[in-house]
Design an enzyme around this catalytic site. Structure first.
Site, PDB file in Angstrom:
ATOM      1  N   ALA A   1       0.852  -1.189   0.000  1.00  0.00           N
ATOM      2  CA  ALA A   1       0.000   0.000   0.000  1.00  0.00           C
ATOM      3  C   ALA A   1       0.891   1.243   0.000  1.00  0.00           C
ATOM      4  O   ALA A   1       1.997   1.225   0.546  1.00  0.00           O
ATOM      5  CB  ALA A   1      -0.878  -0.005   1.241  1.00  0.00           C
TER       6      ALA A   1
ATOM      7  N   GLU B   1       3.797  -4.942   7.812  1.00  0.00           N
ATOM      8  CA  GLU B   1       2.880  -3.960   8.401  1.00  0.00           C
ATOM      9  C   GLU B   1       3.128  -3.751   9.893  1.00  0.00           C
ATOM     10  O   GLU B   1       2.988  -2.652  10.419  1.00  0.00           O
ATOM     11  CB  GLU B   1       1.422  -4.404   8.184  1.00  0.00           C
ATOM     12  CG  GLU B   1       0.920  -4.222   6.760  1.00  0.00           C
ATOM     13  CD  GLU B   1       1.202  -5.416   5.848  1.00  0.00           C
ATOM     14  OE1 GLU B   1       2.029  -6.286   6.232  1.00  0.00           O
ATOM     15  OE2 GLU B   1       0.603  -5.475   4.769  1.00  0.00           O
TER      16      GLU B   1
ATOM     17  N   GLY C   1       0.731  -5.091   0.795  1.00  0.00           N
ATOM     18  CA  GLY C   1      -0.299  -5.272  -0.230  1.00  0.00           C
ATOM     19  C   GLY C   1       0.232  -5.943  -1.490  1.00  0.00           C
ATOM     20  O   GLY C   1      -0.528  -6.596  -2.213  1.00  0.00           O
TER      21      GLY C   1
ATOM     22  N   GLU D   1       0.153  -9.476  -0.763  1.00  0.00           N
ATOM     23  CA  GLU D   1      -1.268  -9.879  -0.727  1.00  0.00           C
ATOM     24  C   GLU D   1      -1.846 -10.008  -2.143  1.00  0.00           C
ATOM     25  O   GLU D   1      -2.698 -10.853  -2.398  1.00  0.00           O
ATOM     26  CB  GLU D   1      -2.050  -8.867   0.121  1.00  0.00           C
ATOM     27  CG  GLU D   1      -1.650  -8.962   1.591  1.00  0.00           C
ATOM     28  CD  GLU D   1      -2.182  -7.815   2.438  1.00  0.00           C
ATOM     29  OE1 GLU D   1      -1.851  -6.651   2.145  1.00  0.00           O
ATOM     30  OE2 GLU D   1      -2.925  -8.080   3.392  1.00  0.00           O
TER      31      GLU D   1
HETATM   32  N1  CAA Z   1       4.516   3.354  -0.308  1.00  0.00           N
HETATM   33  C1  CAA Z   1       4.902   4.529  -0.873  1.00  0.00           C
HETATM   34  N2  CAA Z   1       6.122   4.714  -1.434  1.00  0.00           N
HETATM   35  C2  CAA Z   1       6.971   3.668  -1.422  1.00  0.00           C
HETATM   36  C3  CAA Z   1       6.639   2.428  -0.864  1.00  0.00           C
HETATM   37  C4  CAA Z   1       5.338   2.289  -0.294  1.00  0.00           C
HETATM   38  N3  CAA Z   1       4.901   1.106   0.223  1.00  0.00           N
HETATM   39  N4  CAA Z   1       7.694   1.584  -0.972  1.00  0.00           N
HETATM   40  C5  CAA Z   1       8.672   2.290  -1.604  1.00  0.00           C
HETATM   41  N5  CAA Z   1       8.233   3.545  -1.869  1.00  0.00           N
HETATM   42  C6  CAA Z   1       8.966   4.632  -2.539  1.00  0.00           C
HETATM   43  C7  CAA Z   1       9.995   5.228  -1.585  1.00  0.00           C
HETATM   44  O1  CAA Z   1       9.388   6.205  -0.754  1.00  0.00           O
HETATM   45  C8  CAA Z   1      10.977   5.830  -2.576  1.00  0.00           C
HETATM   46  O2  CAA Z   1      10.440   7.031  -3.086  1.00  0.00           O
HETATM   47  P1  CAA Z   1      11.344   8.382  -3.054  1.00  0.00           P
HETATM   48  O3  CAA Z   1      12.471   8.065  -4.007  1.00  0.00           O
HETATM   49  O4  CAA Z   1      10.402   9.439  -3.551  1.00  0.00           O
HETATM   50  O5  CAA Z   1      11.799   8.563  -1.661  1.00  0.00           O
HETATM   51  C9  CAA Z   1      10.967   4.826  -3.729  1.00  0.00           C
HETATM   52  O6  CAA Z   1       9.738   4.090  -3.608  1.00  0.00           O
HETATM   53  C10 CAA Z   1      12.118   3.828  -3.677  1.00  0.00           C
HETATM   54  O7  CAA Z   1      12.073   3.211  -2.400  1.00  0.00           O
HETATM   55  P2  CAA Z   1      13.367   3.117  -1.436  1.00  0.00           P
HETATM   56  O8  CAA Z   1      14.268   4.275  -1.664  1.00  0.00           O
HETATM   57  O9  CAA Z   1      12.873   2.897  -0.045  1.00  0.00           O
HETATM   58  O10 CAA Z   1      14.041   1.807  -2.035  1.00  0.00           O
HETATM   59  P3  CAA Z   1      14.995   0.783  -1.249  1.00  0.00           P
HETATM   60  O11 CAA Z   1      15.535  -0.129  -2.302  1.00  0.00           O
HETATM   61  O12 CAA Z   1      15.953   1.509  -0.371  1.00  0.00           O
HETATM   62  O13 CAA Z   1      14.015  -0.044  -0.270  1.00  0.00           O
HETATM   63  C11 CAA Z   1      12.033  -1.306   0.259  1.00  0.00           C
HETATM   64  C12 CAA Z   1      13.033  -0.876  -0.827  1.00  0.00           C
HETATM   65  C13 CAA Z   1      12.761  -2.181   1.284  1.00  0.00           C
HETATM   66  C14 CAA Z   1      10.922  -2.080  -0.425  1.00  0.00           C
HETATM   67  C15 CAA Z   1      11.484  -0.046   0.981  1.00  0.00           C
HETATM   68  O14 CAA Z   1      11.048   0.875  -0.029  1.00  0.00           O
HETATM   69  C16 CAA Z   1      10.332  -0.312   1.873  1.00  0.00           C
HETATM   70  O15 CAA Z   1      10.512  -0.803   2.985  1.00  0.00           O
HETATM   71  N6  CAA Z   1       9.089   0.026   1.440  1.00  0.00           N
HETATM   72  C17 CAA Z   1       7.910  -0.120   2.252  1.00  0.00           C
HETATM   73  C18 CAA Z   1       7.445  -1.576   2.290  1.00  0.00           C
HETATM   74  C19 CAA Z   1       6.253  -1.696   3.220  1.00  0.00           C
HETATM   75  O16 CAA Z   1       6.311  -1.414   4.393  1.00  0.00           O
HETATM   76  N7  CAA Z   1       5.111  -2.169   2.663  1.00  0.00           N
HETATM   77  C20 CAA Z   1       3.897  -2.355   3.401  1.00  0.00           C
HETATM   78  C21 CAA Z   1       3.004  -1.162   3.211  1.00  0.00           C
HETATM   79  S1  CAA Z   1       1.573  -1.196   4.271  1.00  0.00           S
HETATM   80  C22 CAA Z   1       0.509  -2.267   3.488  1.00  0.00           C
HETATM   81  O17 CAA Z   1       0.776  -2.773   2.414  1.00  0.00           O
HETATM   82  C23 CAA Z   1      -0.779  -2.511   4.218  1.00  0.00           C
HETATM   83  C24 CAA Z   1      -1.668  -3.518   3.589  1.00  0.00           C
HETATM   84  O18 CAA Z   1      -1.876  -4.601   4.081  1.00  0.00           O
HETATM   85  C25 CAA Z   1      -2.364  -3.210   2.354  1.00  0.00           C
END
Ligand code: CAA
Length: 256
Positions: free
Chosen positions: A63, A131, A108, A111
């Protein structure tokens, strides 16, 4: 549009295309995925759906966390319901879907992969339901589909620790059907062609019977199986399949 839908012969391919945000699921993308799945449901000439993400880093990072903040509880609940409804459309499709997990599949994104009928992973794929690290729990079906696929103990460990699962472990615990060494799209098409040549009604009955296993006590599930296997028996394709066996030739199924 951040979702692309194309056709390769009898296979539809849905690609999340927001690589700059690792294909994160904004509410707009969720809506687009929903309409793309509706389009696929209307295509009478496709026999499987492949789902993948653009770029070489991510299938989908989950998400859109930036959109999740500062929402009312009702808006948050509606958001979870939207994700669940969109992903449930994959179950309702008359054809099977295969997630091609080409990198991160978090939250997500994992998922979405779980909602597909099958999952293939590249060697770089990494799954997780992180999450809990955000003070949240999965909201697009993860708490329901993951234990059904890999069992309660493993699912709870992955959900409650938020840890990553690499491709090798994902295959070992049954989270993915296979890990692919070469081109993932080619492998996905070849994987789909292993079942698309069979009768579509029979494939649909088989999926339906197995899906009902999660909802029904054994005795009722067996009744569903008896009914659906009798329906399959009544198709022209069943007649053709059994005749072809006796005549020692390849069957020609016509989805009838
Ligand atoms: N939402 C919004 N933006 C996201 C994102 C997310 N889930 N995941 C990555 N991005 C964006 C980052 O903000 C970044 O954007 P900027 O360049 O503008 O800052 C870009 O994508 C690249 O990401 P990273 O610089 O973080 O890339 P990385 O290689 O260093 O790390 C990663 C990759 C480990 C996947 C890291 O991005 C991360 O931890 N992302 C979040 C993953 C997460 O927590 N997902 C769960 C979301 S909650 C959910 O999904 C609830 C549900 O059940 C539906």
């Amino acid at each position: 549009m951040s979702v692309e839908l194309e056709k390769n012969g009898d296979i539809a391919i849905l690609r999340l295309n927001r690589p700059e945000a690792l294909n994160a699921l904004s509410f707009q993308i969720l809506e687009e995925i929903g309409s793309a799945i509706d389009d696929v449901a209307r295509m009478s000439d496709v026999r499987a759906l492949l789902v993948t993400g653009a770029g070489d880093k991510a299938f989908c990072a989950g998400a859109d966390i930036k959109e999740l903040r500062n929402r009312s509880l009702i808006a948050q609940k509606r958001g979870a319901e939207l994700g669940q409804t969109v992903f449930a459309k994959l179950d309702a499709l008359p054809i099977a879907s295969v997630a091609l997990v080409n990198g991160y599949a978090f939250g997500g994104g994992a998922e979405l992969a779980l909602a597909c009928t099958f999952r293939l992973a590249s060697q770089a794929a990494i799954f997780g339901l992180p999450e809990i690290k955000l003070g949240l729990i999965p909201g697009y079906g993860g708490t329901q589909r993951l234990p059904r696929l890999i069992g309660e103990g493993r699912a709870l460990e992955i959900i409650m620790t938020g840890r990553n699962v690499n491709a090798e472990e994902a295959e070992r615990i049954g989270l993915v059907n296979a890990v692919v060494e070469g081109d993932l799209m080619e492998a996905g098409i070849a994987f789909a062609h292993r079942f698309t040549r069979y009768s579509l009604p029979a494939l649909e009955f088989a999926r339906c019977a197995v899906q009902r296993a999660h909802e029904l006590p054994l005795a009722e599930g067996l009744r569903v199986e008896a009914d659906l296997s009798t329906l399959a028996y009544q198709t022209k394709d069943a007649e053709e399949g059994m005749a072809a066996f006796e005549e020692k030739r390849k069957p020609e199924f016509r989805d009838e």
